[in-house]
Design a protein around this motif. Structure first.
Motif, PDB file in Angstrom:
ATOM      1  N   GLU B 247       0.791  -1.234   0.000  1.00  0.00           N
ATOM      2  CA  GLU B 247       0.000   0.000   0.000  1.00  0.00           C
ATOM      3  C   GLU B 247       0.822   1.283   0.000  1.00  0.00           C
ATOM      4  O   GLU B 247       0.290   2.352  -0.266  1.00  0.00           O
ATOM      5  CB  GLU B 247      -0.961   0.010   1.194  1.00  0.00           C
ATOM      6  CG  GLU B 247      -2.363  -0.246   0.745  1.00  0.00           C
ATOM      7  CD  GLU B 247      -3.363  -0.215   1.887  1.00  0.00           C
ATOM      8  OE1 GLU B 247      -4.488   0.181   1.611  1.00  0.00           O
ATOM      9  OE2 GLU B 247      -3.013  -0.589   3.024  1.00  0.00           O
ATOM     10  N   ASN B 248       2.118   1.169   0.324  1.00  0.00           N
ATOM     11  CA  ASN B 248       2.941   2.374   0.292  1.00  0.00           C
ATOM     12  C   ASN B 248       3.757   2.492  -0.991  1.00  0.00           C
ATOM     13  O   ASN B 248       4.636   3.341  -1.097  1.00  0.00           O
ATOM     14  CB  ASN B 248       3.867   2.424   1.516  1.00  0.00           C
ATOM     15  CG  ASN B 248       3.077   2.692   2.788  1.00  0.00           C
ATOM     16  OD1 ASN B 248       1.879   3.006   2.729  1.00  0.00           O
ATOM     17  ND2 ASN B 248       3.729   2.559   3.926  1.00  0.00           N
ATOM     18  N   LEU B 249       3.437   1.658  -1.976  1.00  0.00           N
ATOM     19  CA  LEU B 249       4.122   1.771  -3.265  1.00  0.00           C
ATOM     20  C   LEU B 249       3.738   3.089  -3.928  1.00  0.00           C
ATOM     21  O   LEU B 249       2.656   3.631  -3.674  1.00  0.00           O
ATOM     22  CB  LEU B 249       3.695   0.614  -4.187  1.00  0.00           C
ATOM     23  CG  LEU B 249       4.233  -0.773  -3.819  1.00  0.00           C
ATOM     24  CD1 LEU B 249       3.475  -1.846  -4.592  1.00  0.00           C
ATOM     25  CD2 LEU B 249       5.732  -0.867  -4.131  1.00  0.00           C
ATOM     26  N   LEU B 250       4.604   3.572  -4.794  1.00  0.00           N
ATOM     27  CA  LEU B 250       4.280   4.783  -5.538  1.00  0.00           C
ATOM     28  C   LEU B 250       3.186   4.435  -6.544  1.00  0.00           C
ATOM     29  O   LEU B 250       3.292   3.448  -7.269  1.00  0.00           O
ATOM     30  CB  LEU B 250       5.518   5.317  -6.252  1.00  0.00           C
ATOM     31  CG  LEU B 250       6.646   5.729  -5.318  1.00  0.00           C
ATOM     32  CD1 LEU B 250       7.794   6.337  -6.110  1.00  0.00           C
ATOM     33  CD2 LEU B 250       6.159   6.720  -4.290  1.00  0.00           C
ATOM     34  N   GLY B 251       2.157   5.262  -6.586  1.00  0.00           N
ATOM     35  CA  GLY B 251       1.021   4.974  -7.452  1.00  0.00           C
ATOM     36  C   GLY B 251      -0.215   4.596  -6.664  1.00  0.00           C
ATOM     37  O   GLY B 251      -1.297   4.460  -7.228  1.00  0.00           O
ATOM     38  N   VAL B 252      -0.062   4.448  -5.347  1.00  0.00           N
ATOM     39  CA  VAL B 252      -1.232   4.168  -4.507  1.00  0.00           C
ATOM     40  C   VAL B 252      -1.672   5.479  -3.849  1.00  0.00           C
ATOM     41  O   VAL B 252      -0.879   6.139  -3.174  1.00  0.00           O
ATOM     42  CB  VAL B 252      -0.934   3.131  -3.403  1.00  0.00           C
ATOM     43  CG1 VAL B 252      -2.197   2.852  -2.576  1.00  0.00           C
ATOM     44  CG2 VAL B 252      -0.384   1.845  -4.002  1.00  0.00           C
ATOM     45  N   TYR B 253      -2.909   5.834  -4.094  1.00  0.00           N
ATOM     46  CA  TYR B 253      -3.487   7.031  -3.489  1.00  0.00           C
ATOM     47  C   TYR B 253      -4.650   6.648  -2.583  1.00  0.00           C
ATOM     48  O   TYR B 253      -5.376   5.698  -2.883  1.00  0.00           O
ATOM     49  CB  TYR B 253      -4.108   7.920  -4.571  1.00  0.00           C
ATOM     50  CG  TYR B 253      -3.181   8.725  -5.430  1.00  0.00           C
ATOM     51  CD1 TYR B 253      -2.595   9.889  -4.949  1.00  0.00           C
ATOM     52  CD2 TYR B 253      -2.943   8.369  -6.752  1.00  0.00           C
ATOM     53  CE1 TYR B 253      -1.788  10.665  -5.764  1.00  0.00           C
ATOM     54  CE2 TYR B 253      -2.129   9.145  -7.576  1.00  0.00           C
ATOM     55  CZ  TYR B 253      -1.558  10.291  -7.072  1.00  0.00           C
ATOM     56  OH  TYR B 253      -0.765  11.069  -7.860  1.00  0.00           O
ATOM     57  N   SER B 254      -4.888   7.440  -1.556  1.00  0.00           N
ATOM     58  CA  SER B 254      -6.201   7.388  -0.920  1.00  0.00           C
ATOM     59  C   SER B 254      -7.115   8.174  -1.857  1.00  0.00           C
ATOM     60  O   SER B 254      -6.647   9.068  -2.579  1.00  0.00           O
ATOM     61  CB  SER B 254      -6.172   8.060   0.450  1.00  0.00           C
ATOM     62  OG  SER B 254      -6.068   9.468   0.317  1.00  0.00           O
ATOM     63  N   GLU B 257      -6.798  11.838  -1.225  1.00  0.00           N
ATOM     64  CA  GLU B 257      -5.657  12.530  -1.829  1.00  0.00           C
ATOM     65  C   GLU B 257      -5.876  12.725  -3.324  1.00  0.00           C
ATOM     66  O   GLU B 257      -5.679  13.813  -3.857  1.00  0.00           O
ATOM     67  CB  GLU B 257      -4.344  11.758  -1.604  1.00  0.00           C
ATOM     68  CG  GLU B 257      -3.173  12.498  -2.246  1.00  0.00           C
ATOM     69  CD  GLU B 257      -1.810  11.850  -2.051  1.00  0.00           C
ATOM     70  OE1 GLU B 257      -1.736  10.767  -1.455  1.00  0.00           O
ATOM     71  OE2 GLU B 257      -0.818  12.452  -2.509  1.00  0.00           O
ATOM     72  N   VAL B 277      -0.803  15.396 -10.405  1.00  0.00           N
ATOM     73  CA  VAL B 277      -1.530  14.167 -10.094  1.00  0.00           C
ATOM     74  C   VAL B 277      -1.148  13.154 -11.168  1.00  0.00           C
ATOM     75  O   VAL B 277      -1.065  13.483 -12.340  1.00  0.00           O
ATOM     76  CB  VAL B 277      -3.055  14.404 -10.001  1.00  0.00           C
ATOM     77  CG1 VAL B 277      -3.636  14.963 -11.282  1.00  0.00           C
ATOM     78  CG2 VAL B 277      -3.787  13.138  -9.585  1.00  0.00           C
ATOM     79  N   LYS B 278      -0.856  11.940 -10.719  1.00  0.00           N
ATOM     80  CA  LYS B 278      -0.414  10.907 -11.656  1.00  0.00           C
ATOM     81  C   LYS B 278      -1.552   9.923 -11.828  1.00  0.00           C
ATOM     82  O   LYS B 278      -2.081   9.421 -10.843  1.00  0.00           O
ATOM     83  CB  LYS B 278       0.771  10.161 -11.045  1.00  0.00           C
ATOM     84  CG  LYS B 278       2.108  10.576 -11.551  1.00  0.00           C
ATOM     85  CD  LYS B 278       3.119   9.520 -11.104  1.00  0.00           C
ATOM     86  CE  LYS B 278       4.419   9.565 -11.834  1.00  0.00           C
ATOM     87  NZ  LYS B 278       5.162  10.757 -11.930  1.00  0.00           N
ATOM     88  N   ASP B 348      10.332  -2.011  -8.595  1.00  0.00           N
ATOM     89  CA  ASP B 348      11.182  -0.856  -8.347  1.00  0.00           C
ATOM     90  C   ASP B 348      10.437   0.240  -7.574  1.00  0.00           C
ATOM     91  O   ASP B 348      10.607   1.426  -7.824  1.00  0.00           O
ATOM     92  CB  ASP B 348      11.709  -0.317  -9.689  1.00  0.00           C
ATOM     93  CG  ASP B 348      12.825   0.704  -9.478  1.00  0.00           C
ATOM     94  OD1 ASP B 348      13.504   0.629  -8.431  1.00  0.00           O
ATOM     95  OD2 ASP B 348      12.985   1.584 -10.346  1.00  0.00           O
ATOM     96  N   GLY B 349       9.557  -0.178  -6.690  1.00  0.00           N
ATOM     97  CA  GLY B 349       8.859   0.792  -5.843  1.00  0.00           C
ATOM     98  C   GLY B 349       7.562   1.328  -6.414  1.00  0.00           C
ATOM     99  O   GLY B 349       6.831   2.032  -5.738  1.00  0.00           O
ATOM    100  N   TRP B 350       7.266   1.007  -7.684  1.00  0.00           N
ATOM    101  CA  TRP B 350       6.056   1.511  -8.335  1.00  0.00           C
ATOM    102  C   TRP B 350       5.025   0.395  -8.499  1.00  0.00           C
ATOM    103  O   TRP B 350       5.366  -0.755  -8.719  1.00  0.00           O
ATOM    104  CB  TRP B 350       6.377   2.090  -9.713  1.00  0.00           C
ATOM    105  CG  TRP B 350       7.204   3.333  -9.656  1.00  0.00           C
ATOM    106  CD1 TRP B 350       8.563   3.400  -9.523  1.00  0.00           C
ATOM    107  CD2 TRP B 350       6.735   4.684  -9.693  1.00  0.00           C
ATOM    108  NE1 TRP B 350       8.966   4.710  -9.480  1.00  0.00           N
ATOM    109  CE2 TRP B 350       7.878   5.524  -9.592  1.00  0.00           C
ATOM    110  CE3 TRP B 350       5.465   5.271  -9.813  1.00  0.00           C
ATOM    111  CZ2 TRP B 350       7.781   6.920  -9.601  1.00  0.00           C
ATOM    112  CZ3 TRP B 350       5.375   6.660  -9.832  1.00  0.00           C
ATOM    113  CH2 TRP B 350       6.525   7.472  -9.725  1.00  0.00           C
TER     114      TRP B 350
END
Lengths: 274, 462
Positions: B247-254, B257, B277-278, B348-350
């Motif tokens: 859930e803390n990967l890049l690309g996860v939003y609440s 947010e 915003v991505k 790679d974190g995403w």
């Protein structure tokens, strides 16, 4: 509107501003931060509180020009104003029953460290500080720390001021020399804090770090600032910004800091073209 | 004689393939002729069941009669005698479960389109109505309202009408609460929210932005500053996460947010604003409430090619308004029902994909809905670059942490007296999502109104 009462250029990338902000000034404590905004569609930028004056209703911020919004702030002069300046946000710094504390600052990290050590010294705690910077001009607030810190150690990458080397080199030296501290507070770039902890942890010198991740509201609403601390997800804005450095997952923090790297680059390019 | 057509006069709206690329309002609204025709479908029945379905008791048949007669200003007067935010309610209320759900025309055919008529009347007034001179006699008593969302605005408006000196404190830089940061432009234009807020400030209500109660000031500070009562309408702003790996990967939003970036910070203008915003090409939104459909439809509009709603329960359990689900489907949002996320995969974190397990429905659970149970071995991964978590929000803890004597439920909701909405602290009232957990605009308004009445009754004696 939140008027800028005083502006001082500290070096080519770092600016200090004293801002009229009665609500923040009345209640803020060392360790807390504000969110500022400028212009109709301006983004919300969290900045740590470097100092405050309850009588003057003013709050001092020190920020580094790193992108579009901070470039806009840098153009403001005394008498100009921010549209929004909200706080104090976050928890006050968690102080323990300490007799002797070592502060470690990297670059603009001196700004949030300053009110913490100042407060501790007012409480009767003996403080030493290590201030690091790329070169002489990036070492800020040294004279102010000198007013209440017993020892001020300056470290620069290029040796243009103080000793040449990283802050961790000085920490190791102090530890090796048998200096005893009850606690360490390290504030600076993530990579610096990571290596400070790597140095203090083997010596069991408990270390607090201050995190400044990407966030929007600063009140717990967006969850963008989540960090893993001791295996649990925390929101830096409401649970922090200060955390037990031994428990922070710095690699994840560093990764999360790169979320908008592309967009930031594109934004700077557009700004340069304008 | 009533118009006996079994169906509603259709709502003009933008074509789905066009609207899923812009942020303009989806439904463009009835013309006067359409409104009069639809209004004439109301048979003005004796029992007025529609009114029992309305949390703020709008005299529905009364206003509809005026619409049918073409007297739109009179209709507006009738609605606003009970509802301060008709342009908003006409757009976002779940009418199918409220007024329209009770309409007897709904037994054989479709209910009278009360929501569309309310919207028409409010919009008509905004364009054509004259501002009324307000002569409110001040009573010298002061009330602080915390939060400028639907509960706070309603409470403030009701009290101002009665002569109270009201100040609303808002934490963000812009007033409106969820109406500003949460509900997207294509469903609720922000210009309308601004106008509805203006009606409240015209009554003398002051709005102070950038004040976080619990940080900038505490509830106790408010009393010290001379306020006689405090209303807490701070909503449910703390996003819940799934607590699954990744859930803390890049690309996860609440969802908070994601929507705040787009709505409040105007991310929909893309390159024109500094708040990025991505969205990526493929997006999974977890959850199926109104917030989830808002996020999914927003993602589509920001250019996502494939957008999924991933929901662990079935179609009957979907909590979003029927119209939102229908609109989302028309716009190309794909519903993956009975799919429960178990992990978010990354590289790679995403974010690279979301792993789900298929579900089947078992016996009803505590909420009365059939409990989803995993079908073992049915796991699969949906390839996505962005995941938006829209599984609900909890009340923000800042006020309960800083207000002594304010009792809350285990999950954080503030405990209030049923009749008055007074909390366990004297002269501190609360209402809306901060009491009930995430619910609807209209229920929050109803609570704001109830509290205003109780505050008036309590303060009038002093």
């Amino acid at each position: 509107m939140y008027k800028i009462l005083k502006k001082e250029i500290m070096n080519e990338a770092v600016i200090m501003m004293e801002v009229d902000a009665p609500y923040v000034a009345a209640r803020c404590e060392a360790g807390q931060f504000v969110i500022v905004r400028l212009g109709e569609d301006g983004e919300r930028i969290p900045l740590t509180i470097a100092d405050f004056d309850r009588e003057k209703n003013s709050v001092t911020i020190i920020f580094q020009v790193v992108g579009y919004s901070t470039e806009q702030y840098a153009k403001l002069e005394e008498g100009d104003a921010f549209d929004d300046f909200v706080g104090p946000l976050g928890q006050p710094a968690p102080f323990g029953k300490w007799n002797r504390v070592l502060g470690v600052a990297g670059g603009v990290g001196s700004a949030p460290l300053y009110p913490q050590l100042k407060k501790l010294s007012e409480m009767g705690v003996e403080c030493d500080v290590i201030i690091g910077g790329r070169s002489a001009e990036f070492v800020i607030l040294a004279e102010k720390f000198a007013k209440f810190c017993k020892n001020v150690y300056i470290m620069t990458d290029d040796g243009t001021l103080g000793e040449q080397g990283l802050v961790t080199k000085k920490i190791q030296e102090l530890l090796d020399a048998g200096e005893k501290y009850d606690h360490c507070i390290a504030i600076g770039p993530l990579v610096m804090m990571k290596f400070v902890v790597a140095t203090t942890k083997p010596a069991d010198l408990h270390t607090t770090v201050s995190l400044n991740p990407i966030m929007i509201d600063g009140t717990g609403m967006c969850g963008g600032c989540r960090v893993t601390v001791g295996g649990e997800t925390k929101f830096a804005c409401v649970d922090g910004p200060d955390f037990d450095g031994f428990l922070v997952d710095f690699d994840e923090c560093m990764k999360r800091q790169t979320f908008y790297k592309e967009e930031e680059h594109a934004c700077r390019m557009r700004n340069a073209a304008n | 004689m009533a118009n006996m057509s079994p169906t509603k006069v259709p709502m003009p709206q933008q074509d789905p393939d066009i609207r899923n690329k812009n942020f303009d309002e989806v439904a463009t609204g009835y013309t006067a002729e359409m409104a009069m025709e639809e209004a004439s479908r109301c048979i003005n029945c004796k029992n007025k069941p529609c009114m029992t379905g309305c949390p703020v008791n709008v005299p529905i048949p009364g206003f509809i009669e005026k619409v049918a007669a073409g007297d739109f200003e009179a209709a507006y007067e009738i609605i606003t005698s009970e509802n301060a935010l008709p342009a908003i309610c006409g757009r976002v209320c779940p009418q199918e479960n409220q007024c329209e759900g009770k309409c007897i025309r709904g037994i054989k055919g479709e209910a009278v389109s009360i929501g569309r008529l309310e919207r028409f009347v409010a919009d008509y007034h905004m364009q054509n109505g004259k501002k009324q001179e307000l002569n409110i006699e001040k009573n010298g008593k002061r009330v602080a309202v915390v939060g400028s969302g639907p509960a706070g605005i309603t409470c403030a408006g009701e009290l101002a009408k009665k002569g109270y000196d009201v100040t609303i404190f808002e934490a963000l830089h812009k007033a409106g609460g969820v109406l500003s940061y949460g509900i997207p432009e294509f469903r609720l234009p922000k210009s309308l929210v601004a106008k509805e807020l203006e009606n409240v400030t015209d009554m003398g209500v002051k709005i102070e932005t950038n004040v976080v109660i619990g940080r900038s000031l505490t509830v106790d500070d408010l009393f010290e500053r001379g306020f006689n009562a405090v209303f807490l309408g701070t909503g449910a702003g703390l996003p819940n996460f799934l607590r699954i790996p990744g859930e803390n990967l890049l690309g996860v939003y609440s969802a908070n947010e994601f929507l705040t970036r787009v709505n409040l910070m105007k991310g929909y203008k893309k390159d024109a604003v500094p708040t990025p915003v991505k969205v990526g090409k493929k997006v999974a939104v977890v959850g199926a409430g109104n917030v989830a459909t808002d996020a999914a439809r927003t993602a589509k509009r920001l250019g996502a090619e494939e957008v999924y709603i991933v929901y662990r329960r079935g179609a009957e359990e979907v909590p979003a308004r029927a119209e939102e689900v229908e609109h989302a489907k028309e716009e190309g949002v794909i519903f993956k029902l009975l799919n429960n996320p178990v992990a978010i995969h990354g590289e790679d974190g995403w974010v690279k994909g979301i792993e789900v397990v298929e579900q089947q429905l078992g016996e009803p659970d505590a909420s009365g809905r059939r409990r989803p149970e995993p079908i073992e071995g049915s796991n699969y991964v949906i390839d996505v670059e962005t995941v938006v978590i829209a599984i609900g929000q909890s009340p923000n803890p800042l006020i309960r942490q800083t207000t002594e004597g304010l009792e809350t439920q285990k999950w954080g909701g503030i405990i209030v007296e049923e009749e008055t909405n007074e909390t366990t602290r004297k002269n501190v009232y609360a209402g809306g999502d901060v009491v009930t957990g995430a619910a609807t605009v209209i229920l929050a308004m109803g609570a704001g109104k109830k509290a205003a009445k109780a505050i008036d009754e309590s303060l009038k004696e002093m």
